[in-house]
Each structure stands twice: as C-alpha cells, then as structure tokens.
Design a protein around this motif. Structure first.
Motif, PDB file in Angstrom:
ATOM      1  N   LEU A  55      -1.368  -7.553  -9.644  1.00 48.97           N
ATOM      2  CA  LEU A  55      -2.290  -6.800  -8.782  1.00 48.97           C
ATOM      3  C   LEU A  55      -2.038  -5.312  -8.983  1.00 48.97           C
ATOM      4  O   LEU A  55      -0.907  -4.902  -9.196  1.00 48.97           O
ATOM      5  CB  LEU A  55      -2.022  -7.116  -7.307  1.00 48.97           C
ATOM      6  CG  LEU A  55      -2.149  -8.559  -6.849  1.00 48.97           C
ATOM      7  CD1 LEU A  55      -1.834  -8.644  -5.354  1.00 48.97           C
ATOM      8  CD2 LEU A  55      -3.550  -9.065  -7.102  1.00 48.97           C
ATOM      9  N   VAL A  56      -3.107  -4.536  -8.903  1.00 46.27           N
ATOM     10  CA  VAL A  56      -2.972  -3.087  -9.045  1.00 46.27           C
ATOM     11  C   VAL A  56      -3.876  -2.420  -8.026  1.00 46.27           C
ATOM     12  O   VAL A  56      -5.017  -2.830  -7.862  1.00 46.27           O
ATOM     13  CB  VAL A  56      -3.444  -2.600 -10.429  1.00 46.27           C
ATOM     14  CG1 VAL A  56      -3.107  -1.139 -10.622  1.00 46.27           C
ATOM     15  CG2 VAL A  56      -2.884  -3.451 -11.544  1.00 46.27           C
ATOM     16  N   HIS A  57      -3.364  -1.404  -7.346  1.00 48.91           N
ATOM     17  CA  HIS A  57      -4.292  -0.539  -6.632  1.00 48.91           C
ATOM     18  C   HIS A  57      -3.702   0.863  -6.552  1.00 48.91           C
ATOM     19  O   HIS A  57      -2.523   1.070  -6.856  1.00 48.91           O
ATOM     20  CB  HIS A  57      -4.699  -1.104  -5.267  1.00 48.91           C
ATOM     21  CG  HIS A  57      -3.716  -0.915  -4.153  1.00 48.91           C
ATOM     22  ND1 HIS A  57      -2.605  -1.700  -3.970  1.00 48.91           N
ATOM     23  CD2 HIS A  57      -3.698  -0.019  -3.140  1.00 48.91           C
ATOM     24  CE1 HIS A  57      -1.949  -1.296  -2.895  1.00 48.91           C
ATOM     25  NE2 HIS A  57      -2.584  -0.292  -2.376  1.00 48.91           N
ATOM     26  N   ASN A  58      -4.516   1.805  -6.194  1.00 46.93           N
ATOM     27  CA  ASN A  58      -4.079   3.205  -6.172  1.00 46.93           C
ATOM     28  C   ASN A  58      -4.046   3.730  -4.753  1.00 46.93           C
ATOM     29  O   ASN A  58      -4.730   3.215  -3.866  1.00 46.93           O
ATOM     30  CB  ASN A  58      -5.009   4.078  -7.028  1.00 46.93           C
ATOM     31  CG  ASN A  58      -6.423   4.069  -6.477  1.00 46.93           C
ATOM     32  OD1 ASN A  58      -6.973   2.988  -6.197  1.00 46.93           O
ATOM     33  ND2 ASN A  58      -7.015   5.222  -6.280  1.00 46.93           N
ATOM     34  N   HIS A  59      -3.240   4.733  -4.524  1.00 47.68           N
ATOM     35  CA  HIS A  59      -3.199   5.462  -3.260  1.00 47.68           C
ATOM     36  C   HIS A  59      -3.696   6.876  -3.499  1.00 47.68           C
ATOM     37  O   HIS A  59      -2.998   7.680  -4.091  1.00 47.68           O
ATOM     38  CB  HIS A  59      -1.755   5.495  -2.708  1.00 47.68           C
ATOM     39  CG  HIS A  59      -1.367   4.235  -2.003  1.00 47.68           C
ATOM     40  ND1 HIS A  59      -0.117   4.027  -1.477  1.00 47.68           N
ATOM     41  CD2 HIS A  59      -2.077   3.106  -1.717  1.00 47.68           C
ATOM     42  CE1 HIS A  59      -0.058   2.826  -0.900  1.00 47.68           C
ATOM     43  NE2 HIS A  59      -1.235   2.253  -1.042  1.00 47.68           N
ATOM     44  N   PRO A  60      -4.916   7.175  -3.052  1.00 44.38           N
ATOM     45  CA  PRO A  60      -5.470   8.506  -3.319  1.00 44.38           C
ATOM     46  C   PRO A  60      -4.625   9.645  -2.737  1.00 44.38           C
ATOM     47  O   PRO A  60      -4.687  10.765  -3.233  1.00 44.38           O
ATOM     48  CB  PRO A  60      -6.846   8.471  -2.645  1.00 44.38           C
ATOM     49  CG  PRO A  60      -7.192   7.031  -2.572  1.00 44.38           C
ATOM     50  CD  PRO A  60      -5.900   6.299  -2.392  1.00 44.38           C
ATOM     51  N   SER A  61      -3.846   9.369  -1.737  1.00 47.83           N
ATOM     52  CA  SER A  61      -3.004  10.431  -1.188  1.00 47.83           C
ATOM     53  C   SER A  61      -1.982  10.888  -2.219  1.00 47.83           C
ATOM     54  O   SER A  61      -1.382  11.951  -2.084  1.00 47.83           O
ATOM     55  CB  SER A  61      -2.262   9.934   0.043  1.00 47.83           C
ATOM     56  OG  SER A  61      -1.323   8.939  -0.348  1.00 47.83           O
ATOM     57  N   GLY A  62      -1.762  10.072  -3.241  1.00 43.88           N
ATOM     58  CA  GLY A  62      -0.790  10.432  -4.280  1.00 43.88           C
ATOM     59  C   GLY A  62       0.556   9.771  -4.084  1.00 43.88           C
ATOM     60  O   GLY A  62       1.362   9.710  -5.009  1.00 43.88           O
ATOM     61  N   ASP A  63       0.802   9.259  -2.903  1.00 42.30           N
ATOM     62  CA  ASP A  63       2.089   8.646  -2.602  1.00 42.30           C
ATOM     63  C   ASP A  63       1.968   7.132  -2.731  1.00 42.30           C
ATOM     64  O   ASP A  63       1.250   6.495  -1.958  1.00 42.30           O
ATOM     65  CB  ASP A  63       2.492   9.028  -1.183  1.00 42.30           C
ATOM     66  CG  ASP A  63       3.768   8.337  -0.736  1.00 42.30           C
ATOM     67  OD1 ASP A  63       4.161   8.542   0.421  1.00 42.30           O
ATOM     68  OD2 ASP A  63       4.380   7.593  -1.544  1.00 42.30           O
ATOM     69  N   PRO A  64       2.674   6.557  -3.705  1.00 37.43           N
ATOM     70  CA  PRO A  64       2.498   5.125  -3.950  1.00 37.43           C
ATOM     71  C   PRO A  64       3.347   4.214  -3.061  1.00 37.43           C
ATOM     72  O   PRO A  64       3.408   3.024  -3.313  1.00 37.43           O
ATOM     73  CB  PRO A  64       2.935   4.980  -5.419  1.00 37.43           C
ATOM     74  CG  PRO A  64       3.936   6.052  -5.617  1.00 37.43           C
ATOM     75  CD  PRO A  64       3.580   7.182  -4.703  1.00 37.43           C
ATOM     76  N   THR A  65       3.972   4.733  -2.055  1.00 38.79           N
ATOM     77  CA  THR A  65       4.805   3.869  -1.194  1.00 38.79           C
ATOM     78  C   THR A  65       3.951   2.759  -0.602  1.00 38.79           C
ATOM     79  O   THR A  65       2.902   3.025  -0.014  1.00 38.79           O
ATOM     80  CB  THR A  65       5.417   4.692  -0.044  1.00 38.79           C
ATOM     81  OG1 THR A  65       5.985   5.875  -0.582  1.00 38.79           O
ATOM     82  CG2 THR A  65       6.471   3.888   0.700  1.00 38.79           C
ATOM     83  N   PRO A  66       4.419   1.509  -0.725  1.00 39.58           N
ATOM     84  CA  PRO A  66       3.617   0.410  -0.179  1.00 39.58           C
ATOM     85  C   PRO A  66       3.554   0.480   1.341  1.00 39.58           C
ATOM     86  O   PRO A  66       4.543   0.768   2.005  1.00 39.58           O
ATOM     87  CB  PRO A  66       4.377  -0.851  -0.625  1.00 39.58           C
ATOM     88  CG  PRO A  66       5.385  -0.410  -1.611  1.00 39.58           C
ATOM     89  CD  PRO A  66       5.627   1.038  -1.422  1.00 39.58           C
ATOM     90  N   SER A  67       2.376   0.205   1.876  1.00 37.66           N
ATOM     91  CA  SER A  67       2.229   0.148   3.333  1.00 37.66           C
ATOM     92  C   SER A  67       2.611  -1.256   3.786  1.00 37.66           C
ATOM     93  O   SER A  67       2.758  -2.177   2.987  1.00 37.66           O
ATOM     94  CB  SER A  67       0.786   0.427   3.705  1.00 37.66           C
ATOM     95  OG  SER A  67      -0.027  -0.635   3.230  1.00 37.66           O
ATOM     96  N   ARG A  68       2.719  -1.432   5.104  1.00 38.33           N
ATOM     97  CA  ARG A  68       3.019  -2.763   5.613  1.00 38.33           C
ATOM     98  C   ARG A  68       1.908  -3.727   5.208  1.00 38.33           C
ATOM     99  O   ARG A  68       2.178  -4.865   4.820  1.00 38.33           O
ATOM    100  CB  ARG A  68       3.146  -2.719   7.123  1.00 38.33           C
ATOM    101  CG  ARG A  68       3.076  -4.127   7.690  1.00 38.33           C
ATOM    102  CD  ARG A  68       3.760  -4.315   9.000  1.00 38.33           C
ATOM    103  NE  ARG A  68       5.030  -3.662   9.089  1.00 38.33           N
ATOM    104  CZ  ARG A  68       5.558  -3.293  10.245  1.00 38.33           C
ATOM    105  NH1 ARG A  68       4.901  -3.502  11.363  1.00 38.33           N
ATOM    106  NH2 ARG A  68       6.734  -2.712  10.276  1.00 38.33           N
TER     107      ARG A  68
END
Lengths: 249, 251
Positions: free
Chosen positions: A196-209
């Motif tokens: 699986l791949v997705h991006n975080h537009p905020s720039g911070d790739p830390t996974p959310s809950r």
C-alpha cells in the motif's frame, strides 16, 4: 497533400561516421550562442554541471526565440525549485507572466516522461530487491501532491510488479482505502503480495492512528486469502516511511 | 429447387441509405493533420498515463524538431535500444552518433533523466510554522508593514499549521474594507488550506475590535466551517499593540 518530411535531424537510423561527440569550436554569438553553450555544458557534465534554473532553461529551449533565463528564474521563484515547476499543474503555470501554451506543454511532457522513466525502473526486477528505485518512483509520483492519493502495488509470487494502480484520491488529510476493493482486485489479478502507498501532503510521513488501524485491517483481510501485505509506504516531502521498517507490520 | 435469381436474396432489400454530408467538414484534412495538437491535448487533458511510451518519446523529439513526423524516429529508437527507459539511459556519445538525433534532441532526452532525479529528491519546505501565538506574532511582526489604509490579509495554513500563503484580500478606505467570505473560502479551497488566520490593521492605532470586525469574523468562520476549514484567529493590529479575537473569546 505531401507528407511533411522531418527536419534535417531526422533521416533514418544509421550510425553517422565521424560524428563529433560534443560540438566543438566556436559557438555562434549572442542568444543562439547561449543556448548552444548551455546545451554543450549539460551534455558534457550532466545534471551536476547545471543549476536548477539552467535545467529549466534547457527545457524551455524547445520554444524558439524565447528569452529563457528570466522566465526560468521567474518560474523557480514562484514554484520553489525545478521539481516544483515540473509538478505544477497547467492552471498554476499559466498564471506566471510569459508562460504560454508552448511552455506548459514542454513542462508537462518533461514531467510525464520523468514519471514514466521512474516507473519503468521499477517494472523489471523484483520490487523488494530494488527498494531504492521503488522509493524514487513513489516519491517522484506522489511527494508534491496537494491532496492524498492512495496507490496499491500488486505483486506476483516472485515479487515482481503485476500492477500499480491508483486506488483513490482524497483530500488534504484523508484518502479512501478500501480493503474490500483491494482484496477483490488482488484476487482478480492473482496477486500474492501487496504494497500500500499513500502520501501526506503536509510533508510529514508519520503514520496516523487511522493509517495504522487501516493497515492492520488490510493485513488480516489479505491474509485470509493467503495474500501477503508486504508493506505500507507513506510518502512525505523528501522522506518516506515504511511500516515494515518501523516495525508496524 | 432452382437457385434463386441472381441478385435476389431471401431477406428484404435493405432500404437505400444516402449519407447526408455535414454542413462543414469535421476534419480539415484526412491526412495526419493536427497529430501534434492531438498528442498535446491528450497529455494536458488526460495526463501522462494516457500516452504510450513511444508517444512520449515522439513529444520529447518535438523539442528539437519544430516540424515533421517524429513517430518513425521514436519507434526506431525504441526498436534499437529496447525500451523507452533504455533510449533515455543510452550513453550521450552513442545517442549523438545515432542518425536522426543531434545535440538538441539528445539534450531533451537527457533532461528527462535529470528531471526524474530531481523529482525523487527532497525539497526543503520552507514554510513558516504558525502553531502558537508567539510564532504568529513573530511572523506578523516581520511581515507587516505600517499601512496608512486599512488592509485585510488572510493567512492560509495546511494541516500542520504551516503557512501556505499570505494574501491581501482587500484594501479599503480608513473605516471599511470589503471582504467577501465566499472569496476567502474559495481561495482556501484552491490552496488546499485547512485553517485560516485573519489579520487586519486599524489605522487609527487602536486595536479594539469593532462590531463589524466581530460580525465579519463570525460570517467567515461559519462559511469556512461548512467546508471543514477552521478559522484559528482574527488578529487586529494597531499602533498600540495587537488584539486576538480568540483570546478575547469573540471567536
């Protein structure tokens, strides 16, 4: 109507005898000289030998009689870097004074070709062995997107890429990922592995809950059918996290 | 049974059909006219995935060839080197020695490599972070000029409270600035902002919010809220200091 022949540069495909490797000698003066000199420097020294705005100029040389240096500098000032200009959508590009359709097309062709190149490098070898190339490709494709996109990579039993599909396009802080649809597609493709791949537009790739819970759900659903969820990669700006490397998978 | 007469069939004769010529010919020519324009449209409207490898290569060759059909050359190159990626990866020397290619087209091919490298690399995000009052005031102190006229600005923030854009919405006369909630929210959507901070100055020097200031803030907050966008604060700048509507409980 007679079919137009190509310019003198396109004649067929035989090796030219005695062709100089890099054009030597006096470059024509002035404006044409600038183009020829920059082109020669780039061909000789590669990407390291030219600045960001010069890379952009080289692209803009596609348009004849255009004063490329001020336009290149204006584009970089607006979009931050050569890469920023490449990924900018046409509507945004057109708001920059001096940008006409020819410039938009030149930039979008270069962008499209670069993405195709990055993705081609991932197709041949087993994906998990060419992790660096995979990350390059995913970053090139997703890092600067203003909204979240989800993609799924479907792998065969040898971990080669069977399919690389956009799964969903979301909003600034959420992309829809549906385990049902992913598993259904994996079965259709007879894929035995998933990434699986997705991006975080905020720039911070830390996974959310939510990212972590969804990944767990996905792994269980896939495992029921004997499909392995190899990893979940989140693309930020300049950095990428892998759930496997974080020990979350 | 005798064979049926020549020309007769067991089915009823088809009705005569005369095509009606359109008033204006849809195609300017039935030759390969407008090929480049079609490729350009396909790229711009449907994106890179809509183009085949050789079509992208064709378009790269347009960089060097203002006129002419680059399709045969594109296909021949892929035949010779094996694939789109291998054409681009071929050594410069070899490409320059290939008939059909010159420095201009080879530079275009090598540029794609450079572009791919750049896209894979990091880009420093130098967006100011406005997560708390101190950061906000630091930013506004540096960014604000003393305006003689009332000026209304909107700071557009992303989900991490990084500043996406700082835009002047309206410059008005001393006592009144026209600000339209619909425009502010439309711009926020355009910029993919998830939060806003409103800023304006009171040329009188007194940062006390007026009734109009408070009502306008509520209007914008309501409109933005409909789309999941938060108005963090509305800051009024006067000569005597700053007022935060949030700190005053007015937001």
């Amino acid at each position: 109507m007679a079919k137009q022949r190509g310019s003198s540069e396109a004649q067929g495909l035989f090796v030219k005898a005695g062709a100089p490797v890099i054009p030597d000698g006096e470059a024509p003066p002035g404006h044409l000289g600038h183009r020829a000199r920059l082109r020669a420097r780039f061909l000789k020294g590669g990407v390291e030998a030219v600045a960001d705005y010069e890379l952009l100029e080289l692209l803009l040389f596609a348009i004849p009689r255009l004063d490329t240096k001020p336009l290149a500098k204006a584009l970089i000032a607006r979009f931050g870097s050569f890469a920023g200009v490449l990924v900018a959508p046409p509507e945004a590009l057109r708001t920059v004074p001096g940008v006409g359709e020819a410039v938009v097309v030149a930039l979008k062709v270069a962008h499209a070709a670069a993405l195709k190149l990055a993705s081609a490098e991932v197709r041949d070898a087993p994906v998990l062995d060419a992790w660096g190339k995979l990350i390059n490709y995913l970053h090139a494709a997703l890092a600067r997107e203003p909204v979240e996109h989800a993609r799924v990579l479907y792998l065969d039993a040898k971990n080669r890429l069977k399919a690389d599909e956009a799964h969903g396009r979301g909003t600034v802080n959420h992309a829809p990922l549906y385990p049902r649809e992913i598993v259904r597609r994996a079965l259709e493709l007879q894929a035995t592995g998933l990434i699986l791949v997705h991006n975080h537009p905020s720039g911070d790739p830390t996974p959310s809950r939510a990212d972590i819970e969804l990944t767990r759900e996905m792994r269980e659903a896939a495992a029921f059918f004997g499909i392995t969820l190899h990893d979940h990669v989140i693309v930020g700006n300049g950095c990428v996290v892998s759930f496997r490397q974080l020990g979350l998978l | 049974m005798p064979p049926s007469a020549a020309g007769a069939s067991t089915k009823p004769a088809a009705e005569a059909f005369t095509p009606r010529a359109p008033a204006e010919a849809p195609f300017p020519s039935t030759g390969p006219h407008g090929h480049r324009a079609r490729l350009r449209d396909k790229l711009l409207t449907r994106g890179p995935e809509a183009l085949a490898d050789y079509e992208l290569l064709e378009m790269l060759l347009f960089f060097a060839m203002p006129k002419g059909d680059t399709k045969p050359l594109a296909k021949a190159l892929i035949n010779r080197f094996g694939s789109f990626a291998e054409v681009l990866a071929a050594p410069t020397k070899v490409l320059l020695e290939t008939r059909g290619l010159g420095p201009h087209s080879v530079a275009a091919l090598k540029l794609v490599h450079a572009a791919a490298l750049r896209l894979a690399r990091t880009q420093a995000a130098e967006k100011p972070l406005l997560s708390n009052w101190t950061q906000l005031i630091d930013y506004l102190t540096a960014a604000c000029a003393r305006e003689p006229v009332e000026q209304f600005r909107v700071l557009f923030l992303d989900p991490k409270n990084q500043l996406i854009a700082d835009e002047v919405q309206g410059r008005g006369t001393v006592n009144h600035t026209p600000v339209y909630p619909r425009e502010v929210v439309r711009r926020a959507l355009e910029l993919h902002a998830t939060a806003l901070i409103l800023v304006h100055n009171h040329p009188s020097g007194d940062p006390t919010p007026s009734r109009a200031d408070i009502e306008m803030t509520r209007e914008i907050a309501d409109a933005a809220g409909l789309l999941g966008i938060i108005v963090h604060d509305h800051v009024i700048v006067g000569r005597a200091g700053w007022t935060s509507l949030r700190q005053k409980g007015l937001l």
